[in-house]
Every structure is written in C-alpha cells, then in structure tokens.
Design an enzyme around this catalytic site. Structure first.
Site, PDB file in Angstrom:
ATOM      1  N   HIS A  39     -48.272  11.460 -27.459  1.00 40.27           N
ATOM      2  CA  HIS A  39     -48.719  10.913 -26.111  1.00 40.27           C
ATOM      3  C   HIS A  39     -48.018  11.906 -25.001  1.00 40.27           C
ATOM      4  CE1 HIS A  39     -48.823   7.834 -22.998  1.00 40.27           C
ATOM      5  NE2 HIS A  39     -49.946   7.290 -23.640  1.00 40.27           N
ATOM      6  N   ASP A  68     -40.644   7.985 -30.726  1.00 44.51           N
ATOM      7  CA  ASP A  68     -41.327   7.345 -29.853  1.00 44.51           C
ATOM      8  C   ASP A  68     -42.227   6.305 -30.824  1.00 44.51           C
ATOM      9  OD1 ASP A  68     -43.780   6.115 -28.769  1.00 44.51           O
ATOM     10  OD2 ASP A  68     -44.431   8.049 -27.904  1.00 44.51           O
ATOM     11  N   GLN A 110     -46.313   2.728 -31.124  1.00 49.67           N
ATOM     12  CA  GLN A 110     -47.594   2.357 -31.959  1.00 49.67           C
ATOM     13  C   GLN A 110     -47.030   1.700 -33.260  1.00 49.67           C
ATOM     14  OE1 GLN A 110     -50.297   2.184 -31.051  1.00 49.67           O
ATOM     15  NE2 GLN A 110     -50.585   3.447 -29.402  1.00 49.67           N
ATOM     16  N   LYS A 159     -47.214  -3.798 -26.407  1.00 51.44           N
ATOM     17  CA  LYS A 159     -48.210  -3.275 -27.809  1.00 51.44           C
ATOM     18  C   LYS A 159     -47.701  -4.082 -28.746  1.00 51.44           C
ATOM     19  CE  LYS A 159     -48.664   1.560 -26.042  1.00 51.44           C
ATOM     20  NZ  LYS A 159     -49.813   1.737 -25.639  1.00 51.44           N
ATOM     21  N   CYS A 201     -54.298  10.070 -23.572  1.00 54.00           N
ATOM     22  CA  CYS A 201     -53.120  10.791 -22.957  1.00 54.00           C
ATOM     23  C   CYS A 201     -52.552  11.859 -24.056  1.00 54.00           C
ATOM     24  CB  CYS A 201     -51.986   9.664 -22.549  1.00 54.00           C
ATOM     25  SG  CYS A 201     -52.559   8.575 -21.387  1.00 54.00           S
TER      26      CYS A 201
HETATM   27  N1  7TS Z   1     -46.266   6.457 -26.927  1.00 57.55           N
HETATM   28  C1  7TS Z   1     -47.296   6.318 -27.469  1.00 57.55           C
HETATM   29  C2  7TS Z   1     -47.490   6.803 -29.098  1.00 57.55           C
HETATM   30  C3  7TS Z   1     -48.624   5.591 -27.050  1.00 57.55           C
HETATM   31  O1  7TS Z   1     -49.343   4.899 -27.760  1.00 57.55           O
HETATM   32  C4  7TS Z   1     -48.270   5.142 -25.718  1.00 57.55           C
HETATM   33  C5  7TS Z   1     -49.361   4.306 -25.036  1.00 57.55           C
HETATM   34  C6  7TS Z   1     -47.087   5.445 -24.955  1.00 57.55           C
HETATM   35  C7  7TS Z   1     -46.159   6.349 -25.517  1.00 57.55           C
HETATM   36  C8  7TS Z   1     -46.859   5.002 -23.684  1.00 57.55           C
HETATM   37  O2  7TS Z   1     -46.339   3.500 -23.340  1.00 57.55           O
HETATM   38  P1  7TS Z   1     -46.328   2.847 -22.355  1.00 57.55           P
HETATM   39  O3  7TS Z   1     -46.228   1.479 -22.673  1.00 57.55           O
HETATM   40  O4  7TS Z   1     -45.066   3.361 -21.436  1.00 57.55           O
HETATM   41  O5  7TS Z   1     -47.764   3.275 -21.239  1.00 57.55           O
HETATM   42  N2  7TS Z   1     -50.512   4.309 -25.346  1.00 57.55           N
HETATM   43  C9  7TS Z   1     -51.487   4.160 -24.999  1.00 57.55           C
HETATM   44  C10 7TS Z   1     -52.798   4.142 -25.723  1.00 57.55           C
HETATM   45  O6  7TS Z   1     -53.137   4.755 -26.684  1.00 57.55           O
HETATM   46  N3  7TS Z   1     -53.935   3.807 -24.890  1.00 57.55           N
HETATM   47  O7  7TS Z   1     -53.366   3.274 -23.500  1.00 57.55           O
HETATM   48  C11 7TS Z   1     -51.882   3.441 -23.848  1.00 57.55           C
END
Ligand code: 7TS
Length: 413
Positions: free
Chosen positions: A123, A203, A206, A229, A369
């Site tokens: 991401h 990371d 997910q 999430k 992303c």
């Molecule tokens: N890393 C992964 C693997 C992610 O899926 C996401 C967000 C992030 C980092 C960033 O997370 P945040 O909470 O800081 O925004 N992924 C997604 C997605 O797949 N669709 O919208 C956000």
C-alpha cells in the site's frame, strides 16, 4: 454457514438497512470494517460518563479515563501478544504509525549507502514514507518483486535472498496485501531480516483483525495497524515497537504529556509509550478499540480467518464462471486472505462499483493505493470484494447476480 456467523450480523446495526431499495451487501471491508454495537456503546458510554483528560487530573473522571485508556493499551498488547503494554503506542492509524517509524527511526539510523527494502505489493502507506526517508538520508530504496502476470506467484523469495544484504538496514513489508489478498510468510521474513541485522516493519492493517497475530512468535520489531479495519473506530491505530528499540528512539512530535523536565531552553523525554504520544491522546477511540479486541477474540481470530478465506474461495469459484474476468492475486485453492480483486475486459472498475451500488452492493474499485503494482500488471484498476465476520454466502450470490447484470449491460456477457 453456521448460526454463529448468522448471529454476528445482529451485532452490527449498520447492516440492517436498504441502499437504493436493496438490502445492503457490504463488501468493502478492506477499506474499513463496520462496528459492532459493543464498540459504538463504548464510545457513547465514555462521553456520557467518563470523558476527561488523561494522565494529568487527580479528580475521579480523569482517573477513570486514565485507567480505561491504559487498560485499552494493555488489552491491545494482549491482542498481539506484546510482552509489555509500553510497547503499544496509540497513533491515528497504520499510515501514521509507519510515518512515525520512517521519520524517527529513519532520521536516526539511515545514511548514504544503506538500503531500505520494501516490496512491490505495498500500500502507498508502506512505500511513500520509505521513499521520503531514503531521500532525506541518502539511502537507497529497493523492492522485492512479485511473481506472475496476475501477481499470482507471491513475492519472489529467491530475489529476496539476493536483496537482503548486510546493507539493508530496514525491511518493511505487508502481512496481507489489500489489493491481491496475498498472505506473506512474515515470520520467515523477520527471521531472514534478523540474520542480516535489518530492523523489520510489518504492515498488519489487513491482518491483525482477521487472523491470529503474535508479535513475539513473529519476532517483529515494529508493527503498524488501524482500529477502523478491525471493528474499532476511525482515528485510532497502533504502532507496536520492541521495547529495546523504542527506548533508543527519539520522539517525532513533541509537546505536553511526553516530557519529564522542561526549561526555556530544553526538555527531557518520558520513556515509551508516553514519549511518542504528545498532546491529548484519542482517549475515547482507544478505549473502544480495546472493546473491538474483546469482540474479535470472543469470535476467535482462527475462526475469523477460516470464515473470511472460505468466503473468498467461494467468491473465486463463482466469479471465475463470469465471462471476461481476470482474477488478480493467488489462484483458486492457494492461500488467500478474505478478499478477491478482479478486472473485466472492457469494463472499468469504477463502472462496476457504480452499477453494483444500485443493487445495494458496496465494492471498491480503483488502484487501491497501489499504483506501481497496477502499472506492473498492466491495469489501471481492479474491483475488489473484501469479506469480514458478518458476510454470508448469500451475499456472494447477490454480488454475482449484480455483476452478471453489469456484464449484460456492457455487452460482455
Ligand atoms: N496498509 C494496508 C495494507 C492497507 O490496506 C491500508 C488501507 C493502509 C496501510 C492504510 O491504512 P490507514 O488506516 O492508515 O488508511 N487500505 C485501504 C484499502 O484497501 N482501501 O481503502 C483503504
């Protein structure tokens, strides 16, 4: 589908609504999950009964808020089997957590000639901060390649062997790809990184709410994840850091709450975690995140992982019968998390998502992303269905029925 999973739906008020005259089918859990009543109630309860600032008041409400906030930290530590609650830093989310490491650790440790290693399937949150850290320090950024025209082969472990040299000071990788559903062998990555003296950053955005996660068993140095999430609120996330590393790390942000002694000229820092939590923290959301941990552990993350993966396999089987479909990521039968990404010849993902919405089906379409990966796969976008505890096989039927209508409309079927 067992009654356990059917009953779970009762816990999520948002699911019981119609969208565009159809029952909501929420399949955008990769972006954010819905919240169970217990988490929503925890937020309301906090603001109705306990709201106060933490760590600075001697009155009853402040002590209650402080106890609940620190209790949430201990709860999150248990959730990922951290040895010490002080290893849990509350942040705004995965992005914030990774930026904290990239700036603090990167600034202190990276120099010209060093290598920061990441992968082709990250991401942007686990790529762009490392680009910035490399640029600021003169280090070089390298990526472990992904194998296969549809990225079905996972990361290239032979290439990893070549890339993981003693010049690598930090290896940052995702546990589960938000675009592909690939599950990386993270314990193996940590072991190999340790062998060359590299610090690891996982990371876990997910994964941590979808599968068992044990930072000690993995031997991880830093782990980043987001509350929203995993059934928790938005605006709260976690950076886990191994105590020995946190103790050596300078703060990224400074201000109230993280200092011991301040003069007009200088200040000294508290130890972790306070050192990294300048200002009034996000008390309510941290407490509700602790409740989300309780909720997920009551269901059991072993069972959640099996449930999500079974739905993804079922979706793969049914989707692969549709004409012109290209499923991205691990092949049917191979290990895959609870999401499926696909593309249709001649139909843009944004059209798929817009049309599916008319049937009440919430999907995600775009580059997720993950622009460099899309470019490598020769795609501009994919459509993604991502599953969680409240999704059912019937919802996959609704998805497939909606997709058939879309393909007919575009003359593909
Ligand atoms: N890393 C992964 C693997 C992610 O899926 C996401 C967000 C992030 C980092 C960033 O997370 P945040 O909470 O800081 O925004 N992924 C997604 C997605 O797949 N669709 O919208 C956000």
């Amino acid at each position: 589908m067992s009654d356990l999973w059917k009953n779970v739906r009762v816990d999520f008020p948002i699911l019981h609504q119609q969208v565009n005259g159809k029952p909501l089918v929420y399949l955008d859990n990769g972006a954010t999950s819905q919240k169970p009543r217990a988490v929503i109630d925890a937020l309301v309860r906090y603001y109705e009964r306990d709201n106060s600032n933490v760590h600075r008041g001697l009155h009853a409400l402040s002590m209650r808020a402080t106890d609940a906030y620190e209790g949430a930290r201990a709860r999150v530590a248990r959730f990922i089997n951290a040895a010490d609650p002080a290893e849990i830093i509350f942040t705004r989310g995965t992005t914030d957590s990774i930026n904290l490491v990239a700036r603090s650790w990167g600034h202190a440790h990276l120099k010209p000639g060093d290598v920061v290693l990441t992968t082709e399937i990250e991401h942007h949150s686990n790529l762009v901060p490392w680009q910035q850290a490399a640029r600021a320090s003169g280090a070089t950024l390298k990526c472990v390649p992904v194998l296969g025209a549809d990225a079905e082969g996972g990361l290239d472990l032979a290439a990893l062997d070549q890339l993981l040299t003693p010049q690598v000071k930090l290896f940052a990788f995702t546990h589960i790809s938000n675009t592909l559903g690939t599950i990386n062998p993270v314990a193996e990555f940590c072991r190999r990184a340790r062998a060359v003296g590299a610090v690891t950053v996982i990371d876990a955005a997910q994964s941590v709410g979808h599968a068992p996660f044990d930072v000690q068993a993995l031997g991880a140095d830093f782990v980043a994840f987001s509350g929203h999430k995993m059934c928790g609120p938005t605006g709260i996330g976690v950076l886990y850091g191994r105590r020995a590393l946190l103790d050596q790390l300078a703060p990224d942000e400074t201000g109230g709450g993280m200092v011991v002694n301040v003069t007009y000229e200088a200040a000294t820092w508290k130890p972790a975690p306070e050192r990294f939590e300048a200002g009034t923290p996000n008390v309510a959301d941290a407490i509700a995140l602790g409740v989300a941990c309780d909720y997920l552990d009551a269901l059991s993350r072993d069972q959640i992982a099996a449930h999500d993966a079974a739905l993804a396999q079922l979706a793969m089987e049914k989707l692969s019968l549709l004409p012109g479909i290209r499923i991205i990521g691990p092949r049917a039968g191979a290990a895959r998390s609870g999401l499926v990404s696909f593309a249709f010849e001649g139909v843009h993902a944004h059209d798929v998502v817009t049309f599916a919405d008319e049937d009440g089906v919430a999907l995600r379409g775009g580059h997720h992303c993950n622009q460099p990966l899309m470019r490598k796969l020769g795609l501009t976008s994919t459509t993604r269905a991502s599953f969680y505890v409240y999704n059912t096989p019937e919802e996959i039927d609704a998805l497939v029925a909606s997709l058939r209508k879309i393909l007919e409309f575009f003359g593909v079927a």
